[in-house]
Design a protein around this motif. Structure first.
Motif, mmCIF file in Angstrom:
data_model
loop_
_atom_site.group_PDB
_atom_site.id
_atom_site.type_symbol
_atom_site.label_atom_id
_atom_site.label_comp_id
_atom_site.label_asym_id
_atom_site.label_seq_id
_atom_site.Cartn_x
_atom_site.Cartn_y
_atom_site.Cartn_z
ATOM 1 N N PHE A 174 0.504 14.918 20.712
ATOM 2 C CA PHE A 174 2.125 14.409 20.501
ATOM 3 C C PHE A 174 2.855 15.248 19.381
ATOM 4 C CE2 PHE A 174 0.207 10.569 22.207
ATOM 5 C CZ PHE A 174 1.219 10.416 23.095
ATOM 6 N N GLY A 175 2.050 16.098 18.627
ATOM 7 C CA GLY A 175 2.877 16.785 17.588
ATOM 8 C C GLY A 175 3.343 16.286 16.471
ATOM 9 N N VAL A 176 2.801 15.052 16.272
ATOM 10 C CA VAL A 176 3.162 13.927 15.023
ATOM 11 C C VAL A 176 1.926 13.613 14.223
ATOM 12 C CG1 VAL A 176 4.619 12.066 14.432
ATOM 13 C CG2 VAL A 176 4.857 13.292 16.439
ATOM 14 N N ALA A 207 -5.524 7.383 22.109
ATOM 15 C CA ALA A 207 -6.142 5.745 21.933
ATOM 16 C C ALA A 207 -5.451 5.367 20.514
ATOM 17 C CB ALA A 207 -7.086 5.260 22.523
ATOM 18 N N LEU A 208 -4.745 4.430 20.465
ATOM 19 C CA LEU A 208 -4.339 3.659 19.398
ATOM 20 C C LEU A 208 -4.700 2.067 19.358
ATOM 21 C CD1 LEU A 208 -1.776 5.445 20.177
ATOM 22 C CD2 LEU A 208 -0.932 4.997 17.922
ATOM 23 N N HIS A 264 9.132 14.655 24.459
ATOM 24 C CA HIS A 264 9.447 15.631 23.914
ATOM 25 C C HIS A 264 8.809 15.900 22.552
ATOM 26 C CE1 HIS A 264 12.567 16.379 26.767
ATOM 27 N NE2 HIS A 264 13.171 15.174 26.516
ATOM 28 N N ALA A 265 7.697 16.492 22.443
ATOM 29 C CA ALA A 265 6.796 16.685 21.382
ATOM 30 C C ALA A 265 7.519 17.536 20.412
ATOM 31 C CB ALA A 265 5.362 17.274 21.861
ATOM 32 N N PRO A 266 7.680 17.417 19.214
ATOM 33 C CA PRO A 266 8.075 18.472 18.220
ATOM 34 C C PRO A 266 7.657 19.730 18.040
ATOM 35 C CG PRO A 266 7.270 16.731 17.104
ATOM 36 C CD PRO A 266 6.971 16.387 18.462
ATOM 37 N N HIS A 267 6.141 19.742 18.250
ATOM 38 C CA HIS A 267 5.528 21.040 18.439
ATOM 39 C C HIS A 267 4.370 20.701 19.246
ATOM 40 C CE1 HIS A 267 2.560 19.687 15.423
ATOM 41 N NE2 HIS A 267 3.578 19.258 14.681
ATOM 42 N N GLY A 268 3.309 21.655 19.567
ATOM 43 C CA GLY A 268 2.177 21.719 20.206
ATOM 44 C C GLY A 268 2.235 22.822 21.512
ATOM 45 N N THR A 309 -6.815 7.815 17.704
ATOM 46 C CA THR A 309 -8.066 8.967 17.798
ATOM 47 C C THR A 309 -7.548 10.229 17.315
ATOM 48 O OG1 THR A 309 -6.770 9.055 19.807
ATOM 49 C CG2 THR A 309 -8.653 7.911 20.019
ATOM 50 N N PRO A 310 -8.807 11.061 16.836
ATOM 51 C CA PRO A 310 -8.241 12.175 16.421
ATOM 52 C C PRO A 310 -7.367 13.125 16.880
ATOM 53 C CG PRO A 310 -10.482 11.669 15.858
ATOM 54 C CD PRO A 310 -10.123 10.744 17.079
ATOM 55 N N ASN A 311 -7.563 13.268 18.181
ATOM 56 C CA ASN A 311 -6.570 14.345 18.943
ATOM 57 C C ASN A 311 -5.074 13.813 18.803
ATOM 58 O OD1 ASN A 311 -6.894 12.152 20.674
ATOM 59 N ND2 ASN A 311 -7.619 13.180 22.586
ATOM 60 N N PHE A 312 -4.513 12.931 18.493
ATOM 61 C CA PHE A 312 -3.189 12.381 18.520
ATOM 62 C C PHE A 312 -2.172 13.579 18.154
ATOM 63 C CE2 PHE A 312 0.673 10.546 16.920
ATOM 64 C CZ PHE A 312 0.697 9.478 17.873
#
Length: 547
Positions: free
Chosen positions: A52-54, A31-32, A98-102, A45-48
């Motif tokens: 999302f890898g950002v 959430a934002l 497309h997440a850059p990492h994760g 939120t801390p799990n962002f």
């Protein structure tokens, strides 16, 4: 005032803390909270970053960073939806990300945007629906397969309806013409001959349907009995030689590298496989072509032997891309095949299932205009010395079978007396008439109990053989045979008893043998087969009598 102000501040801080805890407890959801006038992130939120890898700091600097990992087509659509949003109701957006990492490089996300705090802030929740979409895709795929199966079943039934009705219509038509031509013997015989051909085709179709049904339900059992591969090849050659000659084809059956000709396997099913191969080869090869059957021993190991059963033709061939489909029911290369060449499209499906049951393999080599080669590689067991000796005593080797085959047709119906157990009036009439026209007398019993009583009441030697239907009231044919064999009279154990049954599967034949019968003839009755079985049973009885 200060006291009340302090309470208000504590209440606001507590409310904010509860709000943040609620957002943090969303698990995989993100959430934002954005300021409405410039989309500045007020809370993330801390799990962002894990999702999302950002980093949140990067988003804090530029909220447009989120868009950079969304495919162009989705981004343009989402921007248009946001622009056209009425702000009165939550806005739902679906996209790939497309997440850059994760953990996952590509996610399926669902964004929901709501206006809060009197219109001063946006609450943006993001849910990873990748797994959900995968489940939906799997469910859709299973649904599509189910629909495809249902459609295939419907097509199968429609095709079967057409295939059954076509010969039935022809038989009915030929019978009608026969009535019209009753005064013209040549045309009458021609009508009856055509009706007989159509009847034979219909019977083969029904047999194929039943085989296919039994194979699909797992009720077909592969049996093992010793046999002579040379005799097997000889029978295959004689079976198609006339048909091939009539069509102007060069036809041959060859044994190659066969050091072990006495093997153990399901001879009937092996024959079915080769016959299906040859039938197609003869069907699709034009006059002047050739059909070559090769039986070759491949290798021997651990008391077993592998045989190759190959049928090569110079016929029309087919597109190699189609090979994977020909072993499915009713699959044919194009819609003109059935009209031009006939056939039900079940033969190869049955063949494939039988080869699989035997732990074998089929290899197909084909090319349009250059013919086809079908090869089945089947593992068999080697016959023991005792089994080979038993085959010789039963005259079931190439060296001994010629006399046996010839003698089976020396059996004469003339002056014989039979006891027929048959509850169906029409079936009984047909058998009685056919045998009477060949000089035999037939007494009929209407059920299993009646045939036992009739045999018991007559003097020994009254009947030359008992022809026993299986499915009958009171006592079935197997039970009646067991009762007769158990009677205390001199001919009870010796009189030939031949089963006449619409069920002609291996287990039915075995059950007839177990009940004390000498043979098993399928319906419709082939008199040559019946004659051969009676000859064998009579010879067996004579042999036992001389022991």
């Amino acid at each position: 005032m200060g006291l009340f102000g302090s309470h208000e501040k504590r209440d606001a801080d507590r409310a904010r803390r509860l709000f943040e805890e609620a957002l943090a407890q969303q698990g995989p959801n993100v959430a934002l909270v954005l300021r409405a006038n410039d989309c500045l992130p007020l809370y993330i939120t801390p799990n962002f970053e894990r999702i999302f890898g950002v980093s949140p700091e990067r988003i804090g600097d530029d909220i447009e960073t989120l868009y950079r990992f969304i495919p162009d087509s989705d981004r343009i659509r989402m921007q248009r939806q946001v622009r056209d949003w009425d702000r009165a109701t939550p806005l739902n957006l679906l996209c790939s990300y497309h997440a850059p990492h994760g953990e996952k490089s590509q996610l399926s996300m669902r964004f929901t945007i709501s206006l809060i705090s009197g219109g001063t802030q946006y609450l943006v929740s993001a849910v990873d629906v990748t797994t959900e979409n995968e489940r939906i895709a799997k469910a859709d795929s299973e649904r599509d397969r189910a629909v495809e199966t249902a459609n295939a079943r419907t097509d199968y039934m429609n095709q079967m309806s057409h295939e059954i009705r076509t010969p039935l219509n022809g038989i009915e038509g030929m019978i009608s013409l026969a009535r019209e031509h009753h005064a013209d013997e040549s045309r009458l015989m021609d009508d009856l001959s055509r009706a007989s051909q159509l009847s034979a085709y219909l019977l083969s179709l029904i047999n194929d349907m039943l085989d296919m049904s039994r194979l699909n339900s797992g009720r077909v059992r592969i049996d093992g009995a010793p046999f002579d591969m040379r005799l097997f090849a000889d029978e295959i050659e004689r079976m198609f030689s006339s048909q091939a000659a009539d069509k102007g084809l060069t036809y041959s059956v060859n044994l190659e590298d066969c050091e072990n000709v006495f093997v153990v396997g399901d001879r009937m099913r092996l024959s079915q496989i080769v016959i299906n191969f040859i039938s197609n080869a003869v069907k699709f090869t034009e006059r002047g072509g050739s059909v070559t059957v090769t039986l070759r021993e491949m290798y021997q190991a651990d008391g077993g032997v592998s045989y190759m059963l190959r049928v090569r033709d110079t016929g029309k061939g087919m597109d190699p891309r189609y090979v994977s489909k020909i072993f499915k029911p009713f699959e044919q290369e194009d819609r003109t095949i059935a009209r031009r060449y006939g056939g039900t499209g079940l033969g190869m499906a049955i063949t494939s299932a039988l080869v699989e049951l035997m732990d074998g393999e089929i290899v197909v080599d084909t090319e349009p205009g250059r013919g086809s080669t079908f090869s089945a590689y089947i593992p068999l067991r080697l016959a023991t010395a005792a089994q080979i000796e038993s085959l010789k005593l039963k005259e079931q080797t190439l060296e001994t079978a010629c006399d046996s085959i010839g003698s089976s047709f020396t059996y004469q119906f003339e002056d014989k007396r039979f006891l027929l157990a048959e509850d169906n009036e029409i079936n009984a009439m047909i058998v009685i008439e056919l045998l009477a026209r060949r000089g035999a007398a037939v007494d009929r019993a209407e059920n299993g109990q009646a045939v036992v009583e009739r045999f018991r009441s007559m003097p020994a030697g009254t009947y030359d053989a008992i022809l026993m239907d299986i499915q009958m009231p009171v006592l079935n044919g197997w039970e009646a045979a067991e009762r007769i064999r158990g009677l205390n009279r001199e001919d009870a154990g010796a009189i030939p008893i031949i089963a006449l049954s619409a069920n002609d599967y291996t287990e039915d034949v075995e059950r007839s043998r177990a009940a004390g019968m000498n043979g098993h003839v399928g319906k419709p009755i082939d008199l040559n087969v019946l004659k051969a079985q009676l000859a064998a049973a009579t010879a067996e009885a004579a042999y036992r009598g001389n022991e």
